[in-house]
Write a protein that holds these residues in place. Structure first.
Motif, PDB file in Angstrom:
ATOM      1  N   SER A  22      10.314  39.144 -40.770  1.00  0.00           N
ATOM      2  CA  SER A  22      11.083  40.027 -39.895  1.00  0.00           C
ATOM      3  C   SER A  22      12.470  40.283 -40.467  1.00  0.00           C
ATOM      4  O   SER A  22      12.979  41.412 -40.433  1.00  0.00           O
ATOM      5  CB  SER A  22      11.201  39.419 -38.495  1.00  0.00           C
ATOM      6  N   ALA A  23      13.094  39.241 -40.998  1.00  0.00           N
ATOM      7  CA  ALA A  23      14.428  39.401 -41.587  1.00  0.00           C
ATOM      8  C   ALA A  23      14.400  40.374 -42.759  1.00  0.00           C
ATOM      9  O   ALA A  23      15.310  41.197 -42.923  1.00  0.00           O
ATOM     10  CB  ALA A  23      14.971  38.038 -42.035  1.00  0.00           C
ATOM     11  N   ARG A  24      13.370  40.293 -43.578  1.00  0.00           N
ATOM     12  CA  ARG A  24      13.255  41.205 -44.720  1.00  0.00           C
ATOM     13  C   ARG A  24      13.092  42.648 -44.252  1.00  0.00           C
ATOM     14  O   ARG A  24      13.672  43.572 -44.822  1.00  0.00           O
ATOM     15  CB  ARG A  24      12.078  40.800 -45.606  1.00  0.00           C
ATOM     16  N   LEU A  25      12.304  42.860 -43.207  1.00  0.00           N
ATOM     17  CA  LEU A  25      12.103  44.214 -42.689  1.00  0.00           C
ATOM     18  C   LEU A  25      13.403  44.769 -42.098  1.00  0.00           C
ATOM     19  O   LEU A  25      13.718  45.953 -42.276  1.00  0.00           O
ATOM     20  CB  LEU A  25      11.000  44.211 -41.634  1.00  0.00           C
ATOM     21  N   ILE A  26      14.145  43.938 -41.400  1.00  0.00           N
ATOM     22  CA  ILE A  26      15.431  44.382 -40.842  1.00  0.00           C
ATOM     23  C   ILE A  26      16.378  44.764 -41.972  1.00  0.00           C
ATOM     24  O   ILE A  26      17.073  45.791 -41.906  1.00  0.00           O
ATOM     25  CB  ILE A  26      16.056  43.284 -39.969  1.00  0.00           C
ATOM     26  N   GLN A  70      21.055  48.293 -31.652  1.00  0.00           N
ATOM     27  CA  GLN A  70      20.156  47.841 -30.591  1.00  0.00           C
ATOM     28  C   GLN A  70      18.867  47.265 -31.163  1.00  0.00           C
ATOM     29  O   GLN A  70      18.367  46.243 -30.689  1.00  0.00           O
ATOM     30  CB  GLN A  70      19.818  49.006 -29.649  1.00  0.00           C
ATOM     31  N   VAL A  71      18.333  47.915 -32.199  1.00  0.00           N
ATOM     32  CA  VAL A  71      17.078  47.452 -32.790  1.00  0.00           C
ATOM     33  C   VAL A  71      17.265  46.103 -33.457  1.00  0.00           C
ATOM     34  O   VAL A  71      16.504  45.158 -33.200  1.00  0.00           O
ATOM     35  CB  VAL A  71      16.525  48.482 -33.803  1.00  0.00           C
ATOM     36  N   PHE A  72      18.275  45.971 -34.327  1.00  0.00           N
ATOM     37  CA  PHE A  72      18.345  44.704 -35.052  1.00  0.00           C
ATOM     38  C   PHE A  72      18.774  43.547 -34.150  1.00  0.00           C
ATOM     39  O   PHE A  72      18.369  42.412 -34.366  1.00  0.00           O
ATOM     40  CB  PHE A  72      19.157  44.788 -36.353  1.00  0.00           C
ATOM     41  N   ASN A  73      19.530  43.821 -33.090  1.00  0.00           N
ATOM     42  CA  ASN A  73      19.835  42.745 -32.146  1.00  0.00           C
ATOM     43  C   ASN A  73      18.622  42.383 -31.294  1.00  0.00           C
ATOM     44  O   ASN A  73      18.414  41.204 -30.980  1.00  0.00           O
ATOM     45  CB  ASN A  73      21.028  43.116 -31.258  1.00  0.00           C
ATOM     46  N   TYR A  74      17.812  43.366 -30.951  1.00  0.00           N
ATOM     47  CA  TYR A  74      16.577  43.081 -30.217  1.00  0.00           C
ATOM     48  C   TYR A  74      15.650  42.213 -31.067  1.00  0.00           C
ATOM     49  O   TYR A  74      15.085  41.234 -30.577  1.00  0.00           O
ATOM     50  CB  TYR A  74      15.877  44.394 -29.866  1.00  0.00           C
ATOM     51  N   MET A  75      15.532  42.555 -32.340  1.00  0.00           N
ATOM     52  CA  MET A  75      14.633  41.814 -33.224  1.00  0.00           C
ATOM     53  C   MET A  75      15.200  40.454 -33.618  1.00  0.00           C
ATOM     54  O   MET A  75      14.438  39.530 -33.926  1.00  0.00           O
ATOM     55  CB  MET A  75      14.340  42.633 -34.477  1.00  0.00           C
TER      56      MET A  75
END
Length: 315
Positions: A22-26, A70-75
Protein backbone atom coordinates in the motif's frame (compact mmCIF):
# COMPACT_ATOMS: atom_id res chain seq x y z
CA UNK A 1 3.33 -24.86 16.58
CA UNK A 2 0.04 -25.68 14.84
CA UNK A 3 -3.12 -23.63 15.26
CA UNK A 4 -2.80 -20.39 17.17
CA UNK A 5 0.94 -19.88 16.67
CA UNK A 6 0.90 -20.80 12.97
CA UNK A 7 -1.97 -18.37 12.43
CA UNK A 8 -0.10 -15.58 14.23
CA UNK A 9 3.16 -15.81 12.26
CA UNK A 10 1.39 -16.32 8.95
CA UNK A 11 -0.84 -13.27 9.34
CA UNK A 12 1.89 -11.12 10.86
CA UNK A 13 3.83 -11.59 7.62
CA UNK A 14 0.82 -11.03 5.39
CA UNK A 15 -0.10 -7.76 7.10
CA UNK A 16 3.48 -6.49 6.89
CA UNK A 17 3.66 -7.26 3.17
CA UNK A 18 0.26 -5.66 2.57
CA UNK A 19 1.30 -2.49 4.40
CA UNK A 20 4.43 -2.18 2.28
CA UNK A 21 2.49 -2.73 -0.94
CA UNK A 22 0.00 0.00 0.00
CA UNK A 23 2.83 2.40 0.84
CA UNK A 24 4.43 1.80 -2.56
CA UNK A 25 1.14 2.48 -4.35
CA UNK A 26 0.62 5.71 -2.41
CA UNK A 27 4.15 6.82 -3.26
CA UNK A 28 3.62 6.13 -6.97
CA UNK A 29 0.23 7.86 -6.94
CA UNK A 30 1.67 10.92 -5.22
CA UNK A 31 4.56 11.33 -7.66
CA UNK A 32 2.32 10.75 -10.68
CA UNK A 33 -0.21 13.31 -9.46
CA UNK A 34 2.57 15.88 -9.15
CA UNK A 35 3.38 15.46 -12.85
CA UNK A 36 -0.21 15.87 -14.04
CA UNK A 37 -1.13 19.27 -15.40
CA UNK A 38 -4.72 19.51 -14.20
CA UNK A 39 -6.87 18.60 -11.22
CA UNK A 40 -8.93 16.01 -13.09
CA UNK A 41 -5.85 14.01 -14.12
CA UNK A 42 -4.49 14.14 -10.57
CA UNK A 43 -7.78 12.87 -9.15
CA UNK A 44 -7.81 10.04 -11.70
CA UNK A 45 -4.39 8.91 -10.50
CA UNK A 46 -5.64 8.72 -6.91
CA UNK A 47 -8.78 6.92 -8.05
CA UNK A 48 -6.54 4.33 -9.71
CA UNK A 49 -4.64 3.82 -6.42
CA UNK A 50 -7.90 3.29 -4.51
CA UNK A 51 -9.14 0.88 -7.16
CA UNK A 52 -5.94 -1.15 -7.07
CA UNK A 53 -6.15 -1.61 -3.29
CA UNK A 54 -9.88 -2.35 -3.39
CA UNK A 55 -10.70 0.70 -1.24
CA UNK A 56 -12.57 2.87 -3.75
CA UNK A 57 -16.06 1.89 -2.61
CA UNK A 58 -15.36 2.37 1.11
CA UNK A 59 -13.62 5.69 0.40
CA UNK A 60 -16.61 6.99 -1.57
CA UNK A 61 -18.93 5.99 1.25
CA UNK A 62 -17.10 8.53 3.42
CA UNK A 63 -15.85 11.22 1.02
CA UNK A 64 -17.70 13.00 -1.78
CA UNK A 65 -14.55 13.99 -3.66
CA UNK A 66 -11.29 12.30 -4.57
CA UNK A 67 -8.37 14.51 -3.61
CA UNK A 68 -4.77 13.61 -2.89
CA UNK A 69 -4.56 14.48 0.84
CA UNK A 70 -7.91 12.84 1.56
CA UNK A 71 -6.92 9.67 -0.29
CA UNK A 72 -3.49 9.19 1.22
CA UNK A 73 -4.73 9.96 4.74
CA UNK A 74 -7.62 7.53 4.28
CA UNK A 75 -5.21 4.84 3.12
CA UNK A 76 -2.63 5.61 5.80
CA UNK A 77 -4.50 6.37 9.02
CA UNK A 78 -8.30 6.56 8.80
CA UNK A 79 -9.84 4.80 11.81
CA UNK A 80 -12.87 3.80 9.72
CA UNK A 81 -10.63 2.03 7.18
CA UNK A 82 -9.62 -1.47 8.34
CA UNK A 83 -7.31 -1.65 5.32
CA UNK A 84 -5.24 1.41 6.28
CA UNK A 85 -1.48 1.06 6.55
CA UNK A 86 -1.59 1.91 10.27
CA UNK A 87 -4.25 -0.77 10.83
CA UNK A 88 -2.16 -3.31 8.89
CA UNK A 89 0.93 -2.65 11.00
CA UNK A 90 -1.12 -2.75 14.19
CA UNK A 91 -2.54 -6.12 13.10
CA UNK A 92 1.00 -7.35 12.38
CA UNK A 93 2.09 -6.20 15.85
CA UNK A 94 -0.92 -7.87 17.51
CA UNK A 95 -0.16 -11.17 15.79
CA UNK A 96 3.55 -10.88 16.65
CA UNK A 97 2.69 -10.25 20.29
CA UNK A 98 0.40 -13.28 20.30
CA UNK A 99 3.30 -15.53 19.22
CA UNK A 100 6.09 -13.56 20.87
CA UNK A 101 7.58 -16.68 22.48
CA UNK A 102 8.06 -18.15 18.98
CA UNK A 103 9.93 -15.11 17.66
CA UNK A 104 13.42 -13.82 18.36
CA UNK A 105 13.76 -10.56 20.28
CA UNK A 106 14.97 -8.87 17.10
CA UNK A 107 11.79 -9.74 15.19
CA UNK A 108 9.47 -8.64 18.00
CA UNK A 109 11.37 -5.43 18.74
CA UNK A 110 11.55 -4.25 15.12
CA UNK A 111 7.82 -4.96 14.65
CA UNK A 112 6.84 -3.19 17.87
CA UNK A 113 9.16 -0.22 17.46
CA UNK A 114 8.18 0.27 13.83
CA UNK A 115 4.49 0.37 14.72
CA UNK A 116 5.05 2.83 17.59
CA UNK A 117 7.09 5.15 15.38
CA UNK A 118 4.46 5.13 12.64
CA UNK A 119 1.66 5.63 15.18
CA UNK A 120 3.43 8.77 16.38
CA UNK A 121 4.01 10.01 12.83
CA UNK A 122 0.33 9.53 12.00
CA UNK A 123 -1.08 10.95 15.21
CA UNK A 124 -2.01 13.90 12.99
CA UNK A 125 -2.98 13.89 9.30
CA UNK A 126 -0.10 13.45 6.90
CA UNK A 127 0.76 16.36 4.63
CA UNK A 128 2.48 16.46 1.28
CA UNK A 129 5.57 17.85 3.01
CA UNK A 130 6.01 14.83 5.32
CA UNK A 131 4.40 12.09 3.22
CA UNK A 132 7.81 10.85 2.09
CA UNK A 133 8.92 10.44 5.71
CA UNK A 134 5.79 8.46 6.57
CA UNK A 135 6.07 6.14 3.58
CA UNK A 136 9.78 5.70 4.20
CA UNK A 137 9.04 4.61 7.76
CA UNK A 138 6.57 1.97 6.51
CA UNK A 139 9.10 0.53 4.06
CA UNK A 140 11.88 0.71 6.66
CA UNK A 141 9.80 -1.14 9.26
CA UNK A 142 8.90 -3.97 6.91
CA UNK A 143 12.47 -4.24 5.65
CA UNK A 144 13.86 -4.40 9.19
CA UNK A 145 11.38 -7.07 10.28
CA UNK A 146 12.09 -9.09 7.16
CA UNK A 147 15.83 -8.76 7.77
CA UNK A 148 15.41 -9.82 11.41
CA UNK A 149 13.46 -12.89 10.31
CA UNK A 150 16.09 -13.83 7.76
CA UNK A 151 19.03 -13.11 10.03
CA UNK A 152 17.95 -14.42 13.44
CA UNK A 153 15.22 -17.07 13.08
CA UNK A 154 15.75 -20.81 13.07
CA UNK A 155 14.74 -22.42 9.78
CA UNK A 156 11.84 -24.20 11.47
CA UNK A 157 8.06 -24.17 11.10
CA UNK A 158 7.83 -20.58 12.43
CA UNK A 159 10.11 -19.34 9.67
CA UNK A 160 8.29 -21.41 7.05
CA UNK A 161 4.84 -20.07 7.99
CA UNK A 162 6.18 -16.51 8.00
CA UNK A 163 7.64 -16.89 4.51
CA UNK A 164 4.53 -18.59 3.16
CA UNK A 165 2.42 -15.69 4.41
CA UNK A 166 4.76 -13.16 2.81
CA UNK A 167 4.79 -14.77 -0.62
CA UNK A 168 1.08 -15.57 -0.79
CA UNK A 169 0.37 -11.91 -0.03
CA UNK A 170 3.00 -10.74 -2.51
CA UNK A 171 1.70 -12.94 -5.32
CA UNK A 172 -1.84 -11.71 -4.69
CA UNK A 173 -0.69 -8.07 -4.71
CA UNK A 174 1.35 -8.35 -7.92
CA UNK A 175 -1.53 -10.02 -9.74
CA UNK A 176 -4.03 -7.37 -8.59
CA UNK A 177 -1.75 -4.46 -9.49
CA UNK A 178 -1.06 -5.87 -12.95
CA UNK A 179 -4.75 -6.63 -13.55
CA UNK A 180 -6.05 -3.21 -12.49
CA UNK A 181 -3.27 -0.96 -13.75
CA UNK A 182 -2.94 -2.74 -17.10
CA UNK A 183 -6.53 -1.91 -17.94
CA UNK A 184 -6.29 1.61 -16.50
CA UNK A 185 -3.25 2.32 -18.68
CA UNK A 186 -4.48 0.57 -21.81
CA UNK A 187 -7.05 2.74 -23.63
CA UNK A 188 -8.62 -0.10 -25.64
CA UNK A 189 -8.15 -3.72 -26.60
CA UNK A 190 -6.79 -2.57 -29.93
CA UNK A 191 -3.63 -1.42 -28.17
CA UNK A 192 -2.75 -4.85 -26.78
CA UNK A 193 0.87 -5.62 -27.64
CA UNK A 194 1.59 -2.10 -28.82
CA UNK A 195 3.90 0.54 -27.39
CA UNK A 196 2.47 3.31 -25.21
CA UNK A 197 3.96 6.21 -23.31
CA UNK A 198 6.95 4.82 -21.39
CA UNK A 199 6.07 6.89 -18.35
CA UNK A 200 2.75 5.07 -18.01
CA UNK A 201 4.32 1.62 -18.04
CA UNK A 202 7.09 2.81 -15.76
CA UNK A 203 4.33 3.68 -13.29
CA UNK A 204 3.10 0.11 -13.26
CA UNK A 205 6.61 -1.21 -12.66
CA UNK A 206 7.26 1.29 -9.88
CA UNK A 207 4.13 0.01 -8.14
CA UNK A 208 5.92 -3.30 -7.62
CA UNK A 209 9.44 -1.85 -7.22
CA UNK A 210 10.43 -3.42 -10.53
CA UNK A 211 11.29 -0.53 -12.84
CA UNK A 212 15.07 -0.79 -12.53
CA UNK A 213 15.15 -4.60 -12.67
CA UNK A 214 12.96 -4.58 -15.77
CA UNK A 215 15.19 -1.99 -17.42
CA UNK A 216 18.29 -4.10 -16.73
CA UNK A 217 16.72 -7.17 -18.32
CA UNK A 218 14.98 -5.47 -21.25
CA UNK A 219 17.23 -2.54 -22.14
CA UNK A 220 14.46 -0.14 -21.16
CA UNK A 221 12.01 -1.29 -23.88
CA UNK A 222 8.46 -0.80 -22.53
CA UNK A 223 5.59 -2.85 -23.92
CA UNK A 224 2.56 -4.65 -22.53
CA UNK A 225 3.71 -8.19 -23.27
CA UNK A 226 7.21 -7.60 -21.95
CA UNK A 227 5.95 -6.19 -18.67
CA UNK A 228 3.34 -8.92 -18.25
CA UNK A 229 5.98 -11.58 -18.95
CA UNK A 230 8.31 -9.95 -16.39
CA UNK A 231 5.71 -9.73 -13.62
CA UNK A 232 4.22 -13.17 -14.21
CA UNK A 233 6.93 -15.48 -15.53
CA UNK A 234 10.38 -14.05 -14.75
CA UNK A 235 11.86 -16.20 -11.98
CA UNK A 236 14.62 -13.66 -11.33
CA UNK A 237 12.28 -10.93 -10.12
CA UNK A 238 11.32 -11.40 -6.43
CA UNK A 239 7.79 -10.10 -6.91
CA UNK A 240 6.86 -12.12 -9.98
CA UNK A 241 4.14 -14.76 -9.70
CA UNK A 242 6.56 -17.55 -10.61
CA UNK A 243 9.15 -16.43 -8.05
CA UNK A 244 6.53 -16.18 -5.28
CA UNK A 245 5.20 -19.67 -5.98
CA UNK A 246 8.70 -21.13 -6.05
CA UNK A 247 9.33 -19.69 -2.58
CA UNK A 248 5.98 -20.93 -1.28
CA UNK A 249 6.84 -24.39 -2.62
CA UNK A 250 10.22 -24.32 -0.90
CA UNK A 251 8.75 -23.45 2.48
CA UNK A 252 5.83 -25.85 2.08
CA UNK A 253 8.41 -28.58 1.42
CA UNK A 254 10.07 -27.54 4.67
CA UNK A 255 6.79 -28.02 6.54
CA UNK A 256 6.27 -31.45 4.94
CA UNK A 257 9.75 -32.49 6.06
CA UNK A 258 9.23 -31.20 9.60
CA UNK A 259 5.83 -32.85 10.03
CA UNK A 260 6.62 -35.98 8.07
CA UNK A 261 3.77 -35.68 5.56
CA UNK A 262 2.20 -33.53 2.90
CA UNK A 263 -1.32 -32.13 3.03
CA UNK A 264 -3.96 -31.29 0.46
CA UNK A 265 -2.51 -27.79 0.17
CA UNK A 266 0.70 -29.26 -1.30
CA UNK A 267 -1.27 -30.76 -4.20
CA UNK A 268 -3.00 -27.41 -4.88
CA UNK A 269 0.35 -25.65 -4.77
CA UNK A 270 1.90 -28.06 -7.28
CA UNK A 271 -1.07 -27.69 -9.61
CA UNK A 272 -0.83 -23.90 -9.83
CA UNK A 273 2.98 -23.89 -9.81
CA UNK A 274 3.21 -26.36 -12.67
CA UNK A 275 0.67 -24.38 -14.69
CA UNK A 276 2.73 -21.20 -14.21
CA UNK A 277 5.90 -22.94 -15.38
CA UNK A 278 4.21 -24.51 -18.42
CA UNK A 279 2.51 -21.40 -19.71
CA UNK A 280 3.96 -18.79 -22.05
CA UNK A 281 3.08 -15.13 -22.45
CA UNK A 282 1.47 -16.03 -25.77
CA UNK A 283 -0.79 -18.53 -23.97
CA UNK A 284 -1.71 -15.88 -21.42
CA UNK A 285 -2.66 -13.24 -23.98
CA UNK A 286 -4.56 -15.78 -26.05
CA UNK A 287 -6.60 -16.69 -22.97
CA UNK A 288 -6.90 -13.04 -21.94
CA UNK A 289 -4.68 -11.39 -19.34
CA UNK A 290 -7.60 -10.44 -17.11
CA UNK A 291 -9.05 -13.95 -17.24
CA UNK A 292 -5.65 -15.51 -16.47
CA UNK A 293 -5.07 -13.21 -13.50
CA UNK A 294 -8.56 -13.74 -12.12
CA UNK A 295 -8.03 -17.51 -12.25
CA UNK A 296 -4.67 -17.09 -10.53
CA UNK A 297 -6.15 -14.93 -7.78
CA UNK A 298 -8.87 -17.51 -7.18
CA UNK A 299 -6.30 -20.31 -6.97
CA UNK A 300 -4.11 -18.31 -4.59
CA UNK A 301 -7.08 -17.60 -2.32
CA UNK A 302 -7.95 -21.31 -2.39
CA UNK A 303 -4.36 -22.20 -1.52
CA UNK A 304 -4.30 -19.82 1.45
CA UNK A 305 -7.56 -21.27 2.76
CA UNK A 306 -6.27 -24.82 2.29
CA UNK A 307 -3.08 -24.08 4.24
CA UNK A 308 -5.14 -22.56 7.05
CA UNK A 309 -7.43 -25.60 7.16
CA UNK A 310 -4.64 -28.19 6.91
CA UNK A 311 -2.57 -26.62 9.68
CA UNK A 312 -5.60 -25.76 11.82
CA UNK A 313 -5.30 -22.00 11.88
CA UNK A 314 -7.50 -20.19 14.38
CA UNK A 315 -10.40 -18.33 12.78
Amino acid sequence: MLGRAANGVYWMSRYLERAENSARLIDVGFHLALTRGNRHSQDEEWKSVLTTTGQLESYRAKHAEITGPQVFNYMLRDRDNPGSVLAMLENARTNARMVRNSLTNAVWETTNEGWMHLRDLLSRPARETNLGEVLGQVRRTVTLVRGALEGTMLRNEVFNFARIGTFIERADSTARILDVKYYVLLPSAAWVGSSLDNAQWDTLLRSVAGNRAYSWLNAGAMDARGIARFLILDGQFPRSLVFCYEKIASNMAGLAKQYGEETGAHALLRQTGERLHRTTIEDIFEMGLHEFLQDFLGETLHLGNAIAADYRFIE
